[in-house]
Design an enzyme around this catalytic site. Structure first.
Site, PDB file in Angstrom:
ATOM      1  N   HIS A   1       0.837  -1.207   0.000  1.00 44.94           N
ATOM      2  CA  HIS A   1       0.000   0.000   0.000  1.00 44.94           C
ATOM      3  C   HIS A   1       0.875   1.261   0.000  1.00 44.94           C
ATOM      4  O   HIS A   1       0.725   2.140  -0.857  1.00 44.94           O
ATOM      5  CB  HIS A   1      -0.918  -0.021   1.229  1.00 44.94           C
ATOM      6  N   GLU A   2       1.787   1.333   0.975  1.00 52.23           N
ATOM      7  CA  GLU A   2       2.621   2.535   1.071  1.00 52.23           C
ATOM      8  C   GLU A   2       3.547   2.670  -0.148  1.00 52.23           C
ATOM      9  O   GLU A   2       3.841   3.766  -0.603  1.00 52.23           O
ATOM     10  CB  GLU A   2       3.440   2.531   2.372  1.00 52.23           C
TER      11      GLU A   2
ATOM     12  N   HIS B   1       1.753   4.376  -2.927  1.00 51.84           N
ATOM     13  CA  HIS B   1       1.865   5.840  -2.784  1.00 51.84           C
ATOM     14  C   HIS B   1       3.241   6.303  -3.274  1.00 51.84           C
ATOM     15  O   HIS B   1       3.366   7.331  -3.950  1.00 51.84           O
ATOM     16  CB  HIS B   1       1.732   6.240  -1.310  1.00 51.84           C
TER      17      HIS B   1
END
Length: 677
Positions: free
Chosen positions: A466-467, A470
């Site tokens: 997820h990170e 980003h």
């Protein structure tokens, strides 16, 4: 001090090892002075206002200040101490004042307005038009049209809000750090996996204590709640975790919450909006609180029957297994894990040996290479703020620089909880040069122990992906202007690149790249992959309800007039009613540690996780149709979404990628709430 202050010298990468806390204040004051001169030059120019001499000049004014403050506030999140926190309290009002000086500069606004009013006669690109609108709104949405009295009031509101938000975050961190569960009886460890026990023993040792210590940082708290058989101890931990900022002592956040929501409402009314949510959502894909509530209501109607059925099954399972008559919040993870093991013959302890941290890092790099042709090379000559931070040089297939990447994975006392992506330098193009970004991800993953390396839970694996999603949004940015580069997009669009990458964690072709047993090197067996996929929708109804409850609480704080609210807990209870499954716990309060909305940027925006899930499910259906490593689809996603930042409206970008508007049915199908295609 300028001659010796490392923050005032030219630097390419942040000079962490040379920076002392006392360097920040003089550096920020000097950078503000420099920015003021740059602003004055624009304001008092004798030339007729143009896009170049006004809007573009304004965009790059204060760039030195931006770099210094990004270092300071990132440190305040990832490696803080009392001194830095105190300084943050002093610096925030100064920066708020400076921002207001710009926004309330009537002459400057007049120049911006002149450019804005004659844009139809200017030959501006799409990106230039977006920047012009953004700068114009920066003034109008922040009080440029107010009377002098109104501007003064707004200035005071902003200063108070900046300080309150910092205090809120400091209290949550202090509460997280001050609690520990110290166990000396081995019986109390029943059910806990070996690695969790080793980590607790190591933590006790670091505090010169016998036995085992557990705390409220996620790598310690979550496995305890999932595996500890002792129900009373689970209850104690749950009460400690759920009551952060709710003890009526020096770390209490109730007054901070009430003041923040009331001041935000006051600010919105001053600027001509009915509520703070109306103000915030004007700059979001969702546009209005009504649309957000309707979106969440639709999901609630689809998810609630499934959630209630799941809850009944879990309660019945707990009664059969351990004679529990009434399921409580501290039972959810424990019995949920037991039921999952029974239904799918799967638990995190089976999976963890295949998810050694370094292997997973290499895995996410390999996924990025297969999709976008990126190469990651660890480098050791880049300064970092802590020895645990790794740094990587990111290049493309031709060896061209893409980004510098920092990664910080384990919890520390000076680091706030959770996981996030941030940047130390934005991407932009100036003077024929494409300045490449410096991107960072910060997490709180399971630490290595004396017996084992850092073995991640599957949830930690998806968090890393997820990170990193980003991070890719930041790394692959390719725009002219920094304020619309990378993740500078509408808040309910920013989670698309992060959430879509999580999907690769469930796919055989991706998992086989990196999920290898840390001792034997054996690739994760096919049957385990099948179990991961099958269990992906386990308790999805309850999980959806939980996320909706947070979104609804956020909207209940920000889409109404809060001036008559005097009890945080009472207000919260009413907000949670439509989504409530477990009995309320009177000692606990979510709002007093809800950092996303009271410290981070998610106020009136927590719904965006679910909103972006619609986009990500729809996007991944497209990838699945073409092949999850199809380079043509990945290139299209990179060209239309990842590289474009906020240069155009997100729906325009999305439709360019997908060929149509996003379909909510894709999310409901993935969640098992609708039949698959």
């Amino acid at each position: 001090m300028a001659s010796t202050n490392p923050l005032l010298q030219p630097f390419e990468t942040a000079p962490f090892s040379k920076i002392k806390t006392e360097h920040f204040q003089p550096a920020i004051h000097e950078a503000i002075d420099l920015a003021k001169k740059e602003i004055e030059k624009i304001t008092h120019s004798k030339e007729e206002p143009t896009f170049e001499n006004t809007i573009e000049a304004l965009e790059f004014a204060g760039s030195k200040l931006d770099r210094i403050t990004s270092i300071f506030f990132n440190l305040n999140s990832a490696e803080t101490n009392d001194e830095i926190q105190q300084l943050a309290q002093e610096i925030s009002p100064v920066l708020t004042d400076f921002k207001n000086d710009i926004i309330q500069n009537t002459e400057l606004f007049e120049r911006v307005k002149q450019v804005f009013d004659k844009q139809e006669n200017s030959d501006l690109s799409i990106e230039q038009s977006t920047l012009l609108e953004k700068k114009y709104k920066m003034f109008t949405r922040n009080g440029a049209n107010l009377t002098d009295e109104g501007k003064k009031e707004l200035r005071e509101l902003d200063k108070k809000l900046a300080t309150l938000s910092l205090s809120f975050g400091e209290n949550v961190l202090a509460e997280t750090n001050r609690y520990e569960l110290h166990l000396t009886n081995e019986k109390d460890l029943e059910g806990l996996p070996k690695g969790v026990i080793s980590a607790a023993k190591m933590l006790a040792k670091s505090k010169n204590k016998e036995g085992w210590v557990f705390n409220l940082h996620y790598p310690s708290y979550l496995p305890f709640m999932k595996y500890a058989k002792n129900r009373d101890l689970r209850k104690e931990m749950a009460l400690a975790f759920g009551s952060k900022g709710f003890h009526r002592d020096k770390y209490d956040n109730q007054e901070n919450v009430l003041q923040i929501v009331k001041l935000r409402y006051q600010k919105a009314k001053l600027l001509g909006y009915p509520t703070y949510a109306h103000f915030k959502l004007e700059e979001r894909m969702a546009e209005t609180p009504e649309k957000v509530k309707s979106f969440m209501q639709e999901l609630l109607e689809k998810a609630k029957p499934a959630a209630e059925k799941e809850f009944e099954e879990l309660e019945s399972f707990a009664k059969d297994l351990e004679g529990i008559d009434k399921l409580q919040k501290w039972d959810a993870a424990y019995f949920g894990e037991k039921l999952k093991q029974k239904l799918f013959d799967l638990d995190d302890e089976q999976l963890k040996p295949y998810f050694e941290l370094n292997q997973v890092i290499q895995g996410v790099f390999m996924v990025a290479e297969r999709l976008y042709g990126l190469k990651f090379q660890e480098v050791f000559d880049v300064d970092t703020y802590h020895p645990e931070v790794n740094t990587y040089k990111v290049t493309d297939e031709d060896g061209k620089d893409i980004s510098l990447f920092y990664a910080d994975f384990h919890p520390r006392e000076g680091k706030r909880g959770g996981a996030w992506m941030t940047s130390y330098k934005s991407q932009y193009r100036k003077s024929e040069k494409n300045e490449r970004p410096h991107i960072s991800i910060v997490c709180n993953f399971t630490k290595p122990t004396e017996d084992e390396p850092s073995l991640l839970t599957f949830n930690e694996v998806t968090t890393l992906f997820h990170e990193f999603g980003h991070a890719l949004h930041g790394m692959l940015a390719d725009t002219i202007y920094p304020s619309i580069s990378g993740t500078n997009v509408f808040w309910d669009f920013v989670e698309l690149p992060s959430q879509v990458l999580e999907n690769w964690c469930y796919e055989k072709d991706a998992l086989e790249l990196f999920a290898k047993h840390y001792q034997t090197g054996e690739v994760i067996p096919h049957e385990l992959i099948q179990k991961i996929k099958k269990s992906a929708t386990f308790h999805e109804g309850m999980a959806t309800l939980r996320q909706l409850s947070f979104g609804m609480l956020d909207m209940d704080w920000h889409s109404i007039d809060p001036t008559k609210i005097d009890n945080v807990k009472d207000h919260e209870e009413k907000a949670f009613e439509p989504t409530q499954l477990f009995p309320d716990v009177k000692e606990n309060c979510m709002s007093t540690s809800f950092s996303h909305i009271f410290q981070g940027g998610y106020a009136a925006g927590y719904y965006s996780y679910k909103w972006a899930e619609v986009l990500d499910a729809d996007t991944f259906e497209y990838f699945s149709e073409k092949g999850i490593f199809d380079r043509e689809t990945a290139q299209k996603f990179r060209d239309t979404i990842l590289s474009q930042g906020g240069t155009e409206h997100p729906l325009t970008l999305y439709k360019r990628f997908r060929g149509k508007e996003p379909a909510p049915e894709a999310l409901l199908r993935r969640a098992g709430l609708l039949p698959k295609k």
